[in-house]
Every structure is written in structure tokens, then in C-alpha cells.
Design a protein around this motif. Structure first.
Motif, PDB file in Angstrom:
ATOM      1  N   ALA A 156      87.798 -43.275  73.434  1.00  0.00           N
ATOM      2  CA  ALA A 156      86.461 -42.723  73.684  1.00  0.00           C
ATOM      3  C   ALA A 156      86.513 -41.199  73.660  1.00  0.00           C
ATOM      4  O   ALA A 156      85.647 -40.539  73.073  1.00  0.00           O
ATOM      5  CB  ALA A 156      85.924 -43.217  75.022  1.00  0.00           C
ATOM      6  N   VAL A 157      87.541 -40.647  74.274  1.00  0.00           N
ATOM      7  CA  VAL A 157      87.711 -39.198  74.274  1.00  0.00           C
ATOM      8  C   VAL A 157      87.951 -38.713  72.848  1.00  0.00           C
ATOM      9  O   VAL A 157      87.392 -37.701  72.414  1.00  0.00           O
ATOM     10  CB  VAL A 157      88.855 -38.784  75.220  1.00  0.00           C
ATOM     11  N   GLY A 158      88.761 -39.456  72.087  1.00  0.00           N
ATOM     12  CA  GLY A 158      89.022 -39.093  70.695  1.00  0.00           C
ATOM     13  C   GLY A 158      87.752 -39.051  69.866  1.00  0.00           C
ATOM     14  O   GLY A 158      87.606 -38.187  68.998  1.00  0.00           O
ATOM     15  N   GLY A 159      86.829 -39.958  70.137  1.00  0.00           N
ATOM     16  CA  GLY A 159      85.546 -39.947  69.425  1.00  0.00           C
ATOM     17  C   GLY A 159      84.769 -38.674  69.701  1.00  0.00           C
ATOM     18  O   GLY A 159      84.186 -38.078  68.794  1.00  0.00           O
ATOM     19  N   ALA A 160      84.771 -38.242  70.952  1.00  0.00           N
ATOM     20  CA  ALA A 160      84.076 -36.994  71.300  1.00  0.00           C
ATOM     21  C   ALA A 160      84.781 -35.797  70.676  1.00  0.00           C
ATOM     22  O   ALA A 160      84.133 -34.886  70.153  1.00  0.00           O
ATOM     23  CB  ALA A 160      83.998 -36.842  72.821  1.00  0.00           C
ATOM     24  N   VAL A 161      86.110 -35.802  70.714  1.00  0.00           N
ATOM     25  CA  VAL A 161      86.879 -34.709  70.107  1.00  0.00           C
ATOM     26  C   VAL A 161      86.553 -34.617  68.622  1.00  0.00           C
ATOM     27  O   VAL A 161      86.306 -33.539  68.086  1.00  0.00           O
ATOM     28  CB  VAL A 161      88.402 -34.907  70.318  1.00  0.00           C
ATOM     29  N   GLY A 162      86.522 -35.754  67.943  1.00  0.00           N
ATOM     30  CA  GLY A 162      86.257 -35.789  66.509  1.00  0.00           C
ATOM     31  C   GLY A 162      84.882 -35.292  66.124  1.00  0.00           C
ATOM     32  O   GLY A 162      84.678 -34.832  65.007  1.00  0.00           O
ATOM     33  N   HIS A 163      83.930 -35.388  67.039  1.00  0.00           N
ATOM     34  CA  HIS A 163      82.567 -34.944  66.758  1.00  0.00           C
ATOM     35  C   HIS A 163      82.284 -33.529  67.275  1.00  0.00           C
ATOM     36  O   HIS A 163      81.125 -33.111  67.310  1.00  0.00           O
ATOM     37  CB  HIS A 163      81.557 -35.937  67.334  1.00  0.00           C
ATOM     38  N   ASN A 164      83.316 -32.812  67.661  1.00  0.00           N
ATOM     39  CA  ASN A 164      83.153 -31.420  68.084  1.00  0.00           C
ATOM     40  C   ASN A 164      82.505 -30.631  66.946  1.00  0.00           C
ATOM     41  O   ASN A 164      83.076 -30.546  65.861  1.00  0.00           O
ATOM     42  CB  ASN A 164      84.533 -30.838  68.436  1.00  0.00           C
ATOM     43  N   PRO A 165      81.337 -30.031  67.176  1.00  0.00           N
ATOM     44  CA  PRO A 165      80.665 -29.326  66.084  1.00  0.00           C
ATOM     45  C   PRO A 165      81.153 -27.890  65.861  1.00  0.00           C
ATOM     46  O   PRO A 165      80.762 -27.265  64.874  1.00  0.00           O
ATOM     47  CB  PRO A 165      79.201 -29.333  66.526  1.00  0.00           C
ATOM     48  N   ILE A 166      81.969 -27.362  66.770  1.00  0.00           N
ATOM     49  CA  ILE A 166      82.382 -25.962  66.646  1.00  0.00           C
ATOM     50  C   ILE A 166      83.906 -25.903  66.536  1.00  0.00           C
ATOM     51  O   ILE A 166      84.620 -25.580  67.490  1.00  0.00           O
ATOM     52  CB  ILE A 166      81.842 -25.104  67.806  1.00  0.00           C
ATOM     53  N   SER A 167      84.382 -26.238  65.351  1.00  0.00           N
ATOM     54  CA  SER A 167      85.812 -26.250  65.085  1.00  0.00           C
ATOM     55  C   SER A 167      86.418 -24.867  65.328  1.00  0.00           C
ATOM     56  O   SER A 167      85.720 -23.865  65.283  1.00  0.00           O
ATOM     57  CB  SER A 167      86.014 -26.669  63.626  1.00  0.00           C
ATOM     58  N   CYS A 218      89.606 -28.324  68.878  1.00  0.00           N
ATOM     59  CA  CYS A 218      89.933 -29.746  68.797  1.00  0.00           C
ATOM     60  C   CYS A 218      91.219 -29.986  68.005  1.00  0.00           C
ATOM     61  O   CYS A 218      91.856 -31.036  68.177  1.00  0.00           O
ATOM     62  CB  CYS A 218      88.775 -30.526  68.197  1.00  0.00           C
ATOM     63  N   HIS A 219      91.629 -29.026  67.190  1.00  0.00           N
ATOM     64  CA  HIS A 219      92.868 -29.189  66.419  1.00  0.00           C
ATOM     65  C   HIS A 219      94.110 -29.166  67.313  1.00  0.00           C
ATOM     66  O   HIS A 219      95.189 -29.530  66.872  1.00  0.00           O
ATOM     67  CB  HIS A 219      92.970 -28.090  65.342  1.00  0.00           C
ATOM     68  N   ARG A 220      93.969 -28.776  68.565  1.00  0.00           N
ATOM     69  CA  ARG A 220      95.106 -28.711  69.494  1.00  0.00           C
ATOM     70  C   ARG A 220      95.373 -30.021  70.220  1.00  0.00           C
ATOM     71  O   ARG A 220      96.213 -30.088  71.107  1.00  0.00           O
ATOM     72  CB  ARG A 220      94.879 -27.589  70.508  1.00  0.00           C
ATOM     73  N   VAL A 221      94.635 -31.079  69.858  1.00  0.00           N
ATOM     74  CA  VAL A 221      94.831 -32.382  70.482  1.00  0.00           C
ATOM     75  C   VAL A 221      95.630 -33.250  69.511  1.00  0.00           C
ATOM     76  O   VAL A 221      95.272 -33.378  68.338  1.00  0.00           O
ATOM     77  CB  VAL A 221      93.490 -33.053  70.833  1.00  0.00           C
ATOM     78  N   VAL A 222      96.736 -33.826  70.012  1.00  0.00           N
ATOM     79  CA  VAL A 222      97.652 -34.608  69.168  1.00  0.00           C
ATOM     80  C   VAL A 222      97.886 -35.979  69.785  1.00  0.00           C
ATOM     81  O   VAL A 222      97.572 -36.210  70.953  1.00  0.00           O
ATOM     82  CB  VAL A 222      99.001 -33.866  68.987  1.00  0.00           C
ATOM     83  N   GLY A 223      98.467 -36.858  68.997  1.00  0.00           N
ATOM     84  CA  GLY A 223      98.815 -38.188  69.486  1.00  0.00           C
ATOM     85  C   GLY A 223      99.947 -38.122  70.496  1.00  0.00           C
ATOM     86  O   GLY A 223     100.750 -37.188  70.499  1.00  0.00           O
ATOM     87  N   GLY A 281     103.280 -37.417  69.156  1.00  0.00           N
ATOM     88  CA  GLY A 281     103.433 -36.175  68.398  1.00  0.00           C
ATOM     89  C   GLY A 281     102.791 -36.216  67.029  1.00  0.00           C
ATOM     90  O   GLY A 281     102.920 -35.273  66.247  1.00  0.00           O
ATOM     91  N   SER A 282     102.069 -37.281  66.734  1.00  0.00           N
ATOM     92  CA  SER A 282     101.428 -37.381  65.424  1.00  0.00           C
ATOM     93  C   SER A 282     100.185 -36.495  65.368  1.00  0.00           C
ATOM     94  O   SER A 282      99.456 -36.351  66.340  1.00  0.00           O
ATOM     95  CB  SER A 282     101.068 -38.835  65.110  1.00  0.00           C
ATOM     96  N   LEU A 283      99.984 -35.904  64.213  1.00  0.00           N
ATOM     97  CA  LEU A 283      98.827 -35.041  63.975  1.00  0.00           C
ATOM     98  C   LEU A 283      97.693 -35.895  63.438  1.00  0.00           C
ATOM     99  O   LEU A 283      97.435 -35.933  62.242  1.00  0.00           O
ATOM    100  CB  LEU A 283      99.193 -33.936  62.981  1.00  0.00           C
ATOM    101  N   THR A 284      97.025 -36.589  64.320  1.00  0.00           N
ATOM    102  CA  THR A 284      95.953 -37.492  63.919  1.00  0.00           C
ATOM    103  C   THR A 284      94.609 -36.938  64.349  1.00  0.00           C
ATOM    104  O   THR A 284      94.516 -36.054  65.196  1.00  0.00           O
ATOM    105  CB  THR A 284      96.130 -38.879  64.570  1.00  0.00           C
ATOM    106  N   GLY A 285      93.580 -37.465  63.749  1.00  0.00           N
ATOM    107  CA  GLY A 285      92.238 -37.289  64.258  1.00  0.00           C
ATOM    108  C   GLY A 285      91.574 -35.945  64.093  1.00  0.00           C
ATOM    109  O   GLY A 285      90.759 -35.585  64.920  1.00  0.00           O
ATOM    110  N   TYR A 286      91.838 -35.202  63.048  1.00  0.00           N
ATOM    111  CA  TYR A 286      91.123 -33.936  62.853  1.00  0.00           C
ATOM    112  C   TYR A 286      90.120 -34.111  61.725  1.00  0.00           C
ATOM    113  O   TYR A 286      90.508 -34.412  60.582  1.00  0.00           O
ATOM    114  CB  TYR A 286      92.118 -32.813  62.539  1.00  0.00           C
ATOM    115  N   ALA A 287      88.839 -33.939  62.028  1.00  0.00           N
ATOM    116  CA  ALA A 287      87.785 -34.167  61.038  1.00  0.00           C
ATOM    117  C   ALA A 287      87.931 -33.243  59.827  1.00  0.00           C
ATOM    118  O   ALA A 287      87.485 -33.583  58.737  1.00  0.00           O
ATOM    119  CB  ALA A 287      86.409 -33.999  61.676  1.00  0.00           C
ATOM    120  N   GLY A 288      88.576 -32.104  59.999  1.00  0.00           N
ATOM    121  CA  GLY A 288      88.804 -31.187  58.883  1.00  0.00           C
ATOM    122  C   GLY A 288      89.974 -31.602  58.016  1.00  0.00           C
ATOM    123  O   GLY A 288      90.222 -30.991  56.977  1.00  0.00           O
ATOM    124  N   GLY A 289      90.709 -32.634  58.438  1.00  0.00           N
ATOM    125  CA  GLY A 289      91.868 -33.127  57.696  1.00  0.00           C
ATOM    126  C   GLY A 289      93.163 -32.753  58.398  1.00  0.00           C
ATOM    127  O   GLY A 289      93.300 -31.639  58.903  1.00  0.00           O
TER     128      GLY A 289
END
Length: 177
Positions: free
Chosen positions: A118-129, A134-139, A142-150
Motif C-alpha cells: 500500500a505504501v509502495g502504491g503511494a510512493v509510485g504515485h508521487n507527483p513531484i519526483s 521517491c527514488h530513495r526507497v528500495v526493496g 536491496g533491489s531497485l524496484t518501483g520507480y515510475a521514472g524507470g
């Protein structure tokens, strides 16, 4: 009314959006939720906040931590606003896991636990990259997952900030890319 402007970054074109209060959006072109939350009727126009944002981005993309934050005006559900506020507290050059962020949200809300998804969904919809990092949140692994910018951009942004990339990795194809 929202207004837009553009910024050419070393990582691609960025769309900026603002209203009379502050920055409402900052998206890499081609991001998953590109221009999400942008009013259908908006106008391209220079505003003072865009000058502040460009200055912040110029400093950031040199690999330095900006010493100011442009005014932002985030709108969303109370849950998302709470998550986005926690994102703003992640220090430059550091990371947190989705699980750690979920624990912080649970504490904020007086709950024993909160779903990392649920938190990941909110992080992914952050409108002000970037400014709301939001890019500072990792699995947790240590996996680099979940960044809407890629995730490739996420990796470059963290490296730019001097994060120890030895502890992090890009997930295999097809796993949250």
C-alpha cells in the motif's frame, strides 16, 4: 489553474507543473504516471517557482545537495500525503526500504503495522519526483524496484547522490520493472 514549463536534464526532459501556491508536479518524460494529476486545462507559462525549481535541479544534477527546497503544493488523499511527507524526510544520499517506510506510516497512524505494498502504491504515485525523493526507497533485499521514472534512472539518481551501490541491484527482467 495549473501552469507548465519544461526542464532539460542530463537524464531526459522533465515536465514541471505549478499552481499559485507551489510546484504540483515534476515528471520525467515517459514516466509511468507522466503528468498524473495535471489539470486537463493548463497553460504553459513561466512562474517564479519554475525558476526556483530549475535552480534546484541545476544544483542537484551536478551531484550536490541543494540547500533549499522550492515551494511545493501536493494534493492527494490523507494517506498519500502522509507517505509523501515521509519521503521528504529521507536524507540526500540515503535510502530506506518500503518496509521501513510502511513501519513509519503505521506509527504515524497509530497502527501496529501497514502494508508495504500500500505504501509502495503511494510512493509510485508521487507527483513531484526528485524534490520529493521517491527514488530513495528500495526493496528490502536491496533491489531497485518501483520507480515510475524507470529503474535505470533510479540507479543513476542514487549513484549521483553518492549512495553505496554495492548493496543495491537491478531486479531481473519482469520483476517490478
Amino acid at each position: 489553474m495549473q501552469y507548465t514549463a519544461r526542464y532539460r536534464s542530463p537524464m531526459g526532459e522533465i515536465l514541471l507543473a505549478a499552481d499559485g501556491t507551489g510546484l504540483t508536479g515534476l515528471w520525467f518524460e515517459g514516466a509511468k504516471y507522466y503528468a498524473g494529476g495535471l489539470d486537463p486545462e493548463h497553460e504553459e507559462r513561466e512562474l517564479p517557482v519554475f525558476g526556483d525549481v530549475r535552480k534546484w535541479l541545476d544544483i542537484y544534477f551536478t551531484g550536490k545537495e541543494p540547500d533549499f527546497t522550492p515551494p511545493v503544493h501536493m494534493t492527494g488523499s490523507p494517506f498519500r500525503l502522509g507517505v509523501w511527507e515521509l519521503l521528504r524526510q529521507i536524507p540526500y544520499g540515503e535510502t530506506v526500504t518500503y518496509g521501513e517506510l510502511a513501519q513509519a506510516v503505521a506509527g504515524q497512524r497509530g497502527l501496529a503495522r501497514m502494508s508495504a505494498q500500500a505504501v509502495g502504491g503511494a510512493v509510485g504515485h508521487n507527483p513531484i519526483s526528485l524534490i520529493v525523493p521517491c527514488h530513495r526507497v528500495v526493496g528490502a533485499d536491496g533491489s531497485l524496484t518501483g520507480y515510475a521514472g524507470g529503474v535505470a534512472k533510479k540507479e543513476r539518481l542514487l549513484a549521483l547522490e553518492g549512495v553505496d551501490m554495492g548493496k543495491l541491484f537491478l531486479p531481473a527482467k519482469g520483476t517490478a520493472l
